[in-house]
Design a protein around this motif. Sequence first.
Motif, PDB file in Angstrom:
ATOM      1  N   VAL A 188      34.043 -41.850 -22.646  1.00  7.97           N
ATOM      2  CA  VAL A 188      33.123 -40.942 -21.960  1.00  7.97           C
ATOM      3  C   VAL A 188      33.351 -39.509 -22.434  1.00  7.97           C
TER       4      VAL A 188
ATOM      5  N   ILE B 128      26.451 -42.439 -22.421  1.00  8.44           N
ATOM      6  CA  ILE B 128      27.344 -41.881 -21.405  1.00  8.44           C
ATOM      7  C   ILE B 128      27.142 -42.602 -20.078  1.00  8.44           C
ATOM      8  N   ARG B 129      25.885 -42.794 -19.691  1.00 10.14           N
ATOM      9  CA  ARG B 129      25.608 -43.493 -18.435  1.00 10.14           C
ATOM     10  C   ARG B 129      26.171 -44.915 -18.458  1.00 10.14           C
ATOM     11  N   GLU B 130      25.985 -45.615 -19.575  1.00  5.27           N
ATOM     12  CA  GLU B 130      26.464 -46.994 -19.709  1.00  5.27           C
ATOM     13  C   GLU B 130      27.996 -47.045 -19.632  1.00  5.27           C
TER      14      GLU B 130
ATOM     15  N   GLU C   2      29.961 -44.826 -18.216  1.00  4.62           N
ATOM     16  CA  GLU C   2      30.377 -44.494 -16.850  1.00  4.62           C
ATOM     17  C   GLU C   2      30.200 -45.694 -15.920  1.00  4.62           C
ATOM     18  N   ARG C   3      29.143 -46.467 -16.158  1.00  2.00           N
ATOM     19  CA  ARG C   3      28.936 -47.694 -15.390  1.00  2.00           C
ATOM     20  C   ARG C   3      30.070 -48.690 -15.643  1.00  2.00           C
TER      21      ARG C   3
ATOM     22  N   GLN D 266      30.674 -37.094 -24.328  1.00  2.00           N
ATOM     23  CA  GLN D 266      30.281 -35.818 -23.754  1.00  2.00           C
ATOM     24  C   GLN D 266      30.540 -34.665 -24.720  1.00  2.00           C
TER      25      GLN D 266
ATOM     26  N   GLU E  33      33.243 -47.489 -13.836  1.00  2.00           N
ATOM     27  CA  GLU E  33      33.201 -47.807 -12.403  1.00  2.00           C
ATOM     28  C   GLU E  33      33.490 -49.298 -12.176  1.00  2.00           C
TER      29      GLU E  33
ATOM     30  N   ARG F 287      18.947 -38.053 -25.862  1.00  2.00           N
ATOM     31  CA  ARG F 287      18.675 -39.239 -25.035  1.00  2.00           C
ATOM     32  C   ARG F 287      19.603 -40.392 -25.356  1.00  2.00           C
TER      33      ARG F 287
ATOM     34  N   ASP G 194      22.966 -39.582 -23.923  1.00  2.00           N
ATOM     35  CA  ASP G 194      22.916 -39.639 -22.455  1.00  2.00           C
ATOM     36  C   ASP G 194      22.950 -41.080 -21.964  1.00  2.00           C
ATOM     37  N   LYS G 195      22.219 -41.949 -22.661  1.00  2.00           N
ATOM     38  CA  LYS G 195      22.199 -43.360 -22.292  1.00  2.00           C
ATOM     39  C   LYS G 195      23.582 -43.989 -22.490  1.00  2.00           C
TER      40      LYS G 195
END
Length: 105
Positions: free
Chosen positions: A78, A13-15, A17-18, A82, A21, A7, A10-11
């Motif tokens: 990232v 990675i999401r941050e 990726e945000r 991963q 972007e 978790r 994953d958090k």
Amino acid sequence: MGKPDTRRLDKAIRETERKLEAVRNQEMWPLNGRERRAVLGAVTSGAYNLHRGNGTARADRRLDTIWQSAETRLVAEVTALQVERQRIVNEAAAEKAEKKSNGWW
């Protein structure tokens, strides 16, 4: 043995990726201090040259380079996150396989 706890990764990675972007949209908030200073310096020098009647080509190239380097940095982050997540999942799978192979059934 349940699923591996990913978790936190994953958090992250999401941050990241945000942030990636946002950098692709040329937003300032995900940049680190050095990158922010470089962007502001390039914008300032471009504005100064424009005011003096010169072209802004050098400042534009510098800005493009800064945004590309920030994007490269975030892509590397990232990828590293991963890879770490995959390593944890593989370790958990190996432990589970080892546990099953040592069992009586």
